[in-house]
Design a protein around this motif. Structure first.
Motif, PDB file in Angstrom:
ATOM      1  N   VAL A  44     -13.600  58.640 -42.134  1.00  0.00           N
ATOM      2  CA  VAL A  44     -13.997  59.311 -40.775  1.00  0.00           C
ATOM      3  C   VAL A  44     -15.245  59.541 -40.074  1.00  0.00           C
ATOM      4  O   VAL A  44     -16.129  58.896 -38.656  1.00  0.00           O
ATOM      5  CB  VAL A  44     -13.334  60.505 -40.679  1.00  0.00           C
ATOM      6  N   ILE A  89     -13.091  57.048 -32.605  1.00  0.00           N
ATOM      7  CA  ILE A  89     -12.389  58.131 -32.651  1.00  0.00           C
ATOM      8  C   ILE A  89     -10.504  57.309 -32.730  1.00  0.00           C
ATOM      9  O   ILE A  89      -9.783  58.075 -33.965  1.00  0.00           O
ATOM     10  CB  ILE A  89     -12.634  58.798 -31.202  1.00  0.00           C
ATOM     11  N   ILE A  90     -10.644  56.005 -32.796  1.00  0.00           N
ATOM     12  CA  ILE A  90      -9.422  54.922 -32.323  1.00  0.00           C
ATOM     13  C   ILE A  90      -9.215  54.921 -33.800  1.00  0.00           C
ATOM     14  O   ILE A  90      -7.937  55.587 -34.998  1.00  0.00           O
ATOM     15  CB  ILE A  90      -9.375  53.429 -31.660  1.00  0.00           C
ATOM     16  N   SER A  92     -11.030  57.021 -36.221  1.00  0.00           N
ATOM     17  CA  SER A  92     -10.537  57.920 -37.151  1.00  0.00           C
ATOM     18  C   SER A  92      -9.524  57.916 -37.301  1.00  0.00           C
ATOM     19  O   SER A  92      -8.960  58.504 -38.281  1.00  0.00           O
ATOM     20  CB  SER A  92     -11.489  58.755 -36.264  1.00  0.00           C
ATOM     21  N   THR A  93      -8.624  58.388 -36.333  1.00  0.00           N
ATOM     22  CA  THR A  93      -7.506  58.168 -36.026  1.00  0.00           C
ATOM     23  C   THR A  93      -6.308  57.535 -37.603  1.00  0.00           C
ATOM     24  O   THR A  93      -5.346  57.976 -37.246  1.00  0.00           O
ATOM     25  CB  THR A  93      -6.917  58.341 -34.199  1.00  0.00           C
ATOM     26  N   ALA A  94      -6.661  55.999 -36.993  1.00  0.00           N
ATOM     27  CA  ALA A  94      -5.539  55.512 -38.080  1.00  0.00           C
ATOM     28  C   ALA A  94      -5.818  55.971 -39.214  1.00  0.00           C
ATOM     29  O   ALA A  94      -4.957  55.577 -39.635  1.00  0.00           O
ATOM     30  CB  ALA A  94      -6.174  54.155 -37.163  1.00  0.00           C
ATOM     31  N   LEU A  96      -6.721  58.993 -40.849  1.00  0.00           N
ATOM     32  CA  LEU A  96      -6.038  60.579 -40.716  1.00  0.00           C
ATOM     33  C   LEU A  96      -4.309  60.164 -40.777  1.00  0.00           C
ATOM     34  O   LEU A  96      -3.912  61.015 -41.337  1.00  0.00           O
ATOM     35  CB  LEU A  96      -6.792  60.997 -39.506  1.00  0.00           C
ATOM     36  N   LEU A  97      -3.936  59.332 -39.616  1.00  0.00           N
ATOM     37  CA  LEU A  97      -2.384  59.307 -39.371  1.00  0.00           C
ATOM     38  C   LEU A  97      -1.523  58.148 -40.918  1.00  0.00           C
ATOM     39  O   LEU A  97      -0.523  57.903 -40.156  1.00  0.00           O
ATOM     40  CB  LEU A  97      -2.146  58.459 -37.964  1.00  0.00           C
ATOM     41  N   GLN A  99      -2.230  55.561 -39.981  1.00  0.00           N
ATOM     42  CA  GLN A  99      -1.415  54.454 -39.174  1.00  0.00           C
ATOM     43  C   GLN A  99      -2.415  52.849 -38.762  1.00  0.00           C
ATOM     44  O   GLN A  99      -3.520  53.076 -39.434  1.00  0.00           O
ATOM     45  CB  GLN A  99      -1.430  54.950 -37.513  1.00  0.00           C
ATOM     46  N   ALA A 104      -3.029  53.044 -33.356  1.00  0.00           N
ATOM     47  CA  ALA A 104      -3.681  53.654 -32.916  1.00  0.00           C
ATOM     48  C   ALA A 104      -4.185  53.675 -32.146  1.00  0.00           C
ATOM     49  O   ALA A 104      -4.141  54.918 -31.108  1.00  0.00           O
ATOM     50  CB  ALA A 104      -4.580  54.207 -33.495  1.00  0.00           C
ATOM     51  N   SER A 108      -2.987  55.870 -27.966  1.00  0.00           N
ATOM     52  CA  SER A 108      -4.672  56.571 -26.943  1.00  0.00           C
ATOM     53  C   SER A 108      -4.107  56.546 -25.696  1.00  0.00           C
ATOM     54  O   SER A 108      -4.735  56.492 -24.832  1.00  0.00           O
ATOM     55  CB  SER A 108      -5.299  56.366 -27.471  1.00  0.00           C
TER      56      SER A 108
END
Length: 212
Positions: A44, A89-90, A92-94, A96-97, A99, A104, A108
């Motif tokens: 991240v 951010i996309i 990082s979200t992928a 963390l989740l 995915q 992601a 979004s």
């Protein structure tokens, strides 16, 4: 001195990127030392640091590519920074989740669609600002005539608005969506010198007089 100031702007994002790379490369050693895996936080931080460094590098590039010694519109730098951080951010979200990238992006996109409907006027002004920034019908410092809106000097070009100082020293803040629909006359392009024409209509009763 100027080169040193430019390099200082790259220090912190470069340091964060190196720290994130170190956490990813030496993940097993770090995990044995602190008894916890820092691979996910390192990924991240790496994504955000890469976006930060990329935005700084793009800002330095636009500063060096300025033409005619006039300030380059901030819109390009801000747009590049937003796109880079949005991609970070996309990613990082992928991470963390846990995915895939497509999941992601789908999540979004749904969030952006809801927010876009809620703030559609702001989005219209912002998209018009992006279009004006890409087409560049005027730049900071240009004297312009915006049909039925304003005539003066462009002071600032932002995401949603353009600020113009009129001939009577009035500071006008104009939405970009309003400007995009109007005819624009740029007196400062392609050269700062221009020729103005003025027509005068006189009554037939006015007699012509010889000079002197």
């Amino acid at each position: 001195m100027r080169l040193l100031s430019h390099l200082r702007r790259l220090i912190w994002p470069s340091v964060l990127l190196l720290v994130a790379a170190g956490l990813l490369i030496f993940d097993q050693d770090v995990e044995r030392w602190v008894e916890i895996s820092l691979r996910l936080p390192g990924g991240v931080v790496g994504c955000l640091a890469a976006a930060w460094l990329g935005s700084r590098l793009f800002g330095l590039f636009t500063d060096r590519r300025r033409r005619d010694k006039r300030p380059y519109p901030r819109l390009f730098r801000e747009l590049a920074a937003v796109l880079l951080f949005f991609a970070a951010i996309i990613a990082s979200t992928a991470l963390l989740l846990d995915q895939g990238l497509l999941g992601a992006l789908a999540g979004s996109s749904l969030i952006l669609a809801v927010l876009g409907f809620a703030i559609r006027n702001v989005v219209a002004d912002t998209l018009s600002g992006i279009a004006l920034g890409v087409e560049a019908p005027y730049r900071i410092g240009d004297w312009v005539d915006i049909e039925q809106v304003a005539r003066g000097k462009v002071i600032e070009i932002g995401w949603r608005t353009t600020r113009v100082l009129t001939l009577d020293s009035t500071y006008m803040i104009l939405p970009n969506s309003q400007i995009a629909r109007r005819r624009i006359i740029n007196y400062s392009a392609p050269k700062p010198q221009y020729r103005a024409q003025l027509s005068l209509k006189l009554a037939h009763e006015v007699r012509a007089r010889a000079p002197g």
